[in-house]
Scaffold this active site. Structure first.
Site: not given
Length: 333
Positions: A148, A175, A201, A226, A250
């Site tokens: 992250k 991400d 991402e 995403d 998701k």
């Protein structure tokens, strides 16, 4: 959680969810769960609870419905509120699979059950701390890492480098959770490309598809969408306009297993690789995602269902077993 889960969008210290138990006339119980993710779906715990109690559940209760009828009623009365819809959808699938006397993976279309290898999140912290977290994960056999970034402090390159130096042979995914600007993103991507990063991402804001298209065209590392990709229509637009190379599917974004299956089926028929992702969820929704992932092994290149790896303790009634990076369905042995 063992340690805080920190991204550019939020910090989570405890995995919490609304839990729905749905019973049929024979006493079977279907279970669904959905976490609050205000920063992504806009839903708090109270929002999810209210959507279920006041809008989504009343049309379905005390009626002899097929799954098709239940799905129509579930999705026709409320725009958005995808986590609440996912909670009910998961419970419905659990219930209907039991009624058919087959496991959920078979009800969804898989020929045989299989586990998944999940990435584990290296939360957004100081570079040296992220390097230490990485070493801890490697000692536990966890070598697929989602890093992250998006700290806004100019240290994202140092974060990624610290993780790579701590794990020279690991699979690393990065991400940004929408935190970068376009020029900054391209500069950083070009800088980290020699570090062997497998994907980036959601580098830009979810609505900035024009910027995502330009970045995707120039990036030496594949781009995955995403937060830009909730619905099948959005996924199609992203892929058809080349705003990303891949999408993250998701359950909590799209509204459950049925909608996720539609997206994955479209991606499979169009040769689009996906990630099966999650949003720091509790066991019932993670288990449901694993069941669905077994249906699309060729399309789902990456899996990010790491909540069970991050809990302080795996609940005794959890249907998921853990071995290193691998998550298994207990019922499948």
């Amino acid at each position: 959680m063992k340690i805080p889960f920190i991204t550019a969008l939020r910090r989570v210290d405890d995995a919490v969810a609304v839990r729905l138990e749905l019973f049929d006339e024979s006493g079977r119980r279907g279970i669904g769960e959905a976490p609050p993710t205000v920063a992504i779906t806009g839903e708090s715990l109270e929002d999810i609870r209210n959507s279920l109690q006041n809008v989504l559940l009343p049309p379905l209760l005390h009626k002899p419905l097929t799954m098709e009828e239940a799905q129509r009623l579930l999705h026709e009365r409320l725009c958005g509120h995808t986590s609440a819809k996912a909670c009910l959808d998961i419970a419905l699938h659990d219930l209907f699979a039991q009624k058919a006397e087959i496991p959920l993976w078979r009800y969804l279309g898989a020929g045989e059950p299989s586990g998944v290898e999940t990435a584990v999140t290296v939360s957004l912290e100081a570079p040296e701390t992220m390097g230490e977290r990485t070493q801890d994960f490697l000692r536990k056999g966890l070598d697929i890492l989602k890093v992250k970034v998006g700290g806004g402090d100019g240290k994202d390159f140092q974060r990624i480098r610290a993780v790579r130096e701590a794990a020279p042979d690991a699979t690393i995914l990065v991400d940004a959770n929408q935190a970068w600007e376009e020029k900054e993103a391209l500069r950083l991507i070009e800088t980290i490309a020699p570090l062997g990063i497998e994907l980036i991402e959601q580098p830009l804001k979810a609505e900035d598809l024009a910027g995502m298209r330009r970045l995707t065209a120039e990036s030496p590392i594949p781009i995955l969408a995403d937060e830009s990709a909730f619905t099948l229509a959005q996924v199609r637009e992203i892929i058809e306009t080349e705003a990303a190379h891949m999408v993250n599917v998701k359950l909590m974004k799209c509204g459950g297993l049925a909608k996720a299956k539609e997206i994955l089926a479209w991606c499979e028929s169009n040769g689009v690789e996906c990630m099966m992702g999650s949003m720091l969820e509790t066991p019932a929704s993670i288990e449901a995602a694993i069941h669905l992932a077994t249906v699309f092994p060729r399309t789902i290149r990456y899996t990010d269902l790491d909540s069970p790896l991050l809990y302080e303790k795996l609940p005794e009634k959890c249907g998921v077993a853990v071995s290193g990076n691998r998550l298994y369905l207990k019922e499948a042995g």
